[in-house]
Scaffold this active site. Structure first.
Site, PDB file in Angstrom:
ATOM      1  N   ARG A   1     -11.926 -21.103  79.054  1.00 44.02           N
ATOM      2  CA  ARG A   1     -12.652 -22.045  79.911  1.00 44.02           C
ATOM      3  C   ARG A   1     -12.576 -21.624  81.376  1.00 44.02           C
ATOM      4  NH1 ARG A   1      -9.671 -27.072  77.814  1.00 44.02           N
ATOM      5  NH2 ARG A   1      -8.394 -25.430  76.902  1.00 44.02           N
TER       6      ARG A   1
ATOM      7  N   SER B   1      -1.835 -16.698  67.844  1.00 43.31           N
ATOM      8  CA  SER B   1      -1.429 -17.443  66.638  1.00 43.31           C
ATOM      9  C   SER B   1      -2.050 -16.806  65.397  1.00 43.31           C
ATOM     10  CB  SER B   1      -1.879 -18.898  66.741  1.00 43.31           C
ATOM     11  OG  SER B   1      -3.279 -18.980  66.549  1.00 43.31           O
ATOM     12  N   THR B   2      -1.555 -17.206  64.219  1.00 42.53           N
ATOM     13  CA  THR B   2      -2.134 -16.684  62.972  1.00 42.53           C
ATOM     14  C   THR B   2      -3.610 -17.095  62.864  1.00 42.53           C
ATOM     15  OG1 THR B   2      -1.069 -18.605  61.950  1.00 42.53           O
ATOM     16  CG2 THR B   2      -0.050 -16.489  61.551  1.00 42.53           C
TER      17      THR B   2
ATOM     18  N   HIS C   1      -8.441 -13.889  79.723  1.00 45.85           N
ATOM     19  CA  HIS C   1      -7.167 -13.408  79.173  1.00 45.85           C
ATOM     20  C   HIS C   1      -6.489 -12.439  80.156  1.00 45.85           C
ATOM     21  CE1 HIS C   1      -7.961 -15.562  75.576  1.00 45.85           C
ATOM     22  NE2 HIS C   1      -8.930 -14.787  75.156  1.00 45.85           N
TER      23      HIS C   1
ATOM     24  N   ARG D   1      -1.377 -31.324  72.131  1.00 50.16           N
ATOM     25  CA  ARG D   1      -0.822 -31.121  70.782  1.00 50.16           C
ATOM     26  C   ARG D   1       0.065 -29.886  70.780  1.00 50.16           C
ATOM     27  NH1 ARG D   1      -6.402 -30.926  70.120  1.00 50.16           N
ATOM     28  NH2 ARG D   1      -7.224 -28.842  70.492  1.00 50.16           N
TER      29      ARG D   1
ATOM     30  N   ARG E   1     -14.840 -14.191  78.161  1.00 45.93           N
ATOM     31  CA  ARG E   1     -13.542 -14.774  77.820  1.00 45.93           C
ATOM     32  C   ARG E   1     -12.408 -13.772  78.053  1.00 45.93           C
ATOM     33  NH1 ARG E   1     -13.199 -19.298  74.874  1.00 45.93           N
ATOM     34  NH2 ARG E   1     -11.339 -18.542  73.829  1.00 45.93           N
TER      35      ARG E   1
ATOM     36  N   LEU F   1      17.348 -12.872  80.655  1.00 51.20           N
ATOM     37  CA  LEU F   1      16.389 -13.794  80.016  1.00 51.20           C
ATOM     38  C   LEU F   1      15.994 -13.316  78.616  1.00 51.20           C
ATOM     39  CD1 LEU F   1      14.290 -16.166  80.229  1.00 51.20           C
ATOM     40  CD2 LEU F   1      12.673 -14.445  81.089  1.00 51.20           C
TER      41      LEU F   1
ATOM     42  N   ASP G   1      -2.846 -22.160  77.343  1.00 50.89           N
ATOM     43  CA  ASP G   1      -4.210 -22.467  76.908  1.00 50.89           C
ATOM     44  C   ASP G   1      -5.163 -22.569  78.108  1.00 50.89           C
ATOM     45  OD1 ASP G   1      -6.148 -22.948  75.063  1.00 50.89           O
ATOM     46  OD2 ASP G   1      -5.606 -25.024  74.669  1.00 50.89           O
ATOM     47  N   GLY G   2      -6.412 -22.249  77.852  1.00 51.07           N
ATOM     48  CA  GLY G   2      -7.443 -22.447  78.877  1.00 51.07           C
ATOM     49  C   GLY G   2      -7.997 -21.172  79.486  1.00 51.07           C
ATOM     50  N   ASN G   3      -7.608 -20.020  78.969  1.00 48.41           N
ATOM     51  CA  ASN G   3      -8.118 -18.751  79.523  1.00 48.41           C
ATOM     52  C   ASN G   3      -9.639 -18.661  79.392  1.00 48.41           C
ATOM     53  OD1 ASN G   3      -5.500 -17.984  79.929  1.00 48.41           O
ATOM     54  ND2 ASN G   3      -5.392 -16.564  78.216  1.00 48.41           N
TER      55      ASN G   3
HETATM   56  C1  FPP Z   1      -5.523 -19.540  74.818  1.00 47.04           C
HETATM   57  O1  FPP Z   1      -6.642 -19.696  75.654  1.00 47.04           O
HETATM   58  C2  FPP Z   1      -4.898 -18.259  75.064  1.00 47.04           C
HETATM   59  C3  FPP Z   1      -4.740 -17.270  74.139  1.00 47.04           C
HETATM   60  C4  FPP Z   1      -5.195 -17.389  72.750  1.00 47.04           C
HETATM   61  C5  FPP Z   1      -4.115 -15.993  74.501  1.00 47.04           C
HETATM   62  C6  FPP Z   1      -2.963 -16.033  75.457  1.00 47.04           C
HETATM   63  C7  FPP Z   1      -2.728 -14.695  75.980  1.00 47.04           C
HETATM   64  C8  FPP Z   1      -2.446 -14.348  77.260  1.00 47.04           C
HETATM   65  C9  FPP Z   1      -2.193 -15.285  78.334  1.00 47.04           C
HETATM   66  C10 FPP Z   1      -2.395 -12.925  77.691  1.00 47.04           C
HETATM   67  C11 FPP Z   1      -1.671 -11.899  76.969  1.00 47.04           C
HETATM   68  C12 FPP Z   1      -0.283 -12.086  76.522  1.00 47.04           C
HETATM   69  C13 FPP Z   1       0.685 -11.154  76.650  1.00 47.04           C
HETATM   70  C14 FPP Z   1       1.942 -11.301  75.885  1.00 47.04           C
HETATM   71  C15 FPP Z   1       0.567  -9.998  77.534  1.00 47.04           C
HETATM   72  P1  FPP Z   1      -8.068 -19.905  74.989  1.00 47.04           P
HETATM   73  O2  FPP Z   1      -8.700 -18.576  74.858  1.00 47.04           O
HETATM   74  O3  FPP Z   1      -7.910 -20.658  73.722  1.00 47.04           O
HETATM   75  O4  FPP Z   1      -8.788 -20.745  76.077  1.00 47.04           O
HETATM   76  P2  FPP Z   1      -9.846 -21.914  75.830  1.00 47.04           P
HETATM   77  O5  FPP Z   1      -9.107 -23.033  75.150  1.00 47.04           O
HETATM   78  O6  FPP Z   1     -10.271 -22.263  77.209  1.00 47.04           O
HETATM   79  O7  FPP Z   1     -10.951 -21.335  75.006  1.00 47.04           O
END
Ligand code: FPP
Length: 259
Positions: free
Chosen positions: A40, A81-82, A53, A210, A49, A147, A36-38
């Site tokens: 932000r 997620s869904t 990612h 959570r 955003r 793995l 989480d946190g991409n």
């Molecule tokens: C949550 O951050 C992150 C996601 C919903 C996507 C996670 C995906 C990746 C790390 C990259 C791709 C994965 C693969 C398998 C190559 P957020 O966008 O909810 O961040 P925020 O809470 O700061 O808004």
């Protein structure tokens, strides 16, 4: 090593900003990440955003290498997620592209590293091009013995439990098993992670505390670590720090501690 001395070792390492990987018998067999946190991370830098990612994908690449190298058996990651379908169309598209590109560009290295890929989630909802890349990744790595990398895409923990219950109901209806045969092992075998250990350690970055519908069945006794850092900043050093914290935890599984 006793937990107390592990903890003082932890403090000393934190002061110096350096952590080494704990010994193999202190490592989790199954580690899971809520990345989480991409968003932000990107916002703080004035970037879209999708740039978060992309940076998150780089962090993931590095982490998979490390987890594979230190010999952890299973690693699960929450990639989509869904509920993530409800994000702006542009962001969903960017994520889809990143995920497809990841599988196409990384597959040779993952095969070389003997990684076995399982996609957890309903694949039919994905665009054809992406679905093909995902199915091929599973096909091409299915004989690998290193793995076990479980990637949650269009995944929900409750939906996974419902799916497992349905599989068992179908077996009962066809006479393959009796309702009385249904036990926890049978249900575990209906999960995407069949044959793998339950989650020992779940790490969530980004500051929220959570589980967000991730691995509800497998994580019943998981140790939890909530990291303040955003996912793109999570790295090998952070992982080693968290593995040391895990090694210092006293896991009792509902029992009392042996005297
Ligand atoms: C949550 O951050 C992150 C996601 C919903 C996507 C996670 C995906 C990746 C790390 C990259 C791709 C994965 C693969 C398998 C190559 P957020 O966008 O909810 O961040 P925020 O809470 O700061 O808004």
């Amino acid at each position: 090593m006793k937990p107390a001395s592990l903890i003082s070792k932890l403090f000393a390492a934190k002061g110096k900003g350096e952590f080494t990987c704990p010994e193999k018998d202190k490592l989790p067999r199954h580690i899971a990440f809520i990345m989480d946190g991409n968003g932000r991370w990107a916002k703080r830098r004035g970037l879209p955003r999708s740039a978060g990612h992309a940076a998150g994908t780089e962090a993931l690449r590095e982490l998979i290498r490390t987890v594979s190298d230190i010999g952890i058996e299973s690693m699960s990651i929450y990639a989509f997620s869904t509920e993530n379908w409800n994000r702006p169309e542009e962001e969903v598209q960017a994520l889809m592209k990143l995920i497809t590109r990841y599988f196409v560009s990384e597959i040779d290295e993952l095969i070389e590293k003997n990684v076995h890929i399982t996609i957890m989630g309903e694949l039919d909802a994905f665009p054809e091009e992406q679905k093909t890349a995902l199915v091929q990744a599973m096909e091409r790595t299915k004989a690998n013995t290193g793995l076990k990398l479980n990637i949650a895409l269009n995944y929900g923990g409750r939906a996974e439990i419902v799916r497992a219950a349905r599989l068992l109901a179908e077996k009962c209806a066809s006479g393959e098993m009796k309702p009385g045969d249904i036990d926890m092992d049978a249900l575990s075998e209906g999960m995407y992670t069949a044959g793998q250990p339950d989650v020992d350690l779940l790490i969530r970055t980004g500051g929220d505390e959570r589980i967000s519908n991730f691995l509800l069945w497998q994580g019943w006794y998981a140790e939890l670590i909530f990291e303040k850092v955003f996912w793109p900043d999570y790295n090998k050093q952070k992982l080693f720090e968290d593995l040391n914290i895990y090694a210092s935890r006293d896991r009792r599984f509902g029992r009392v501690k042996a005297q």
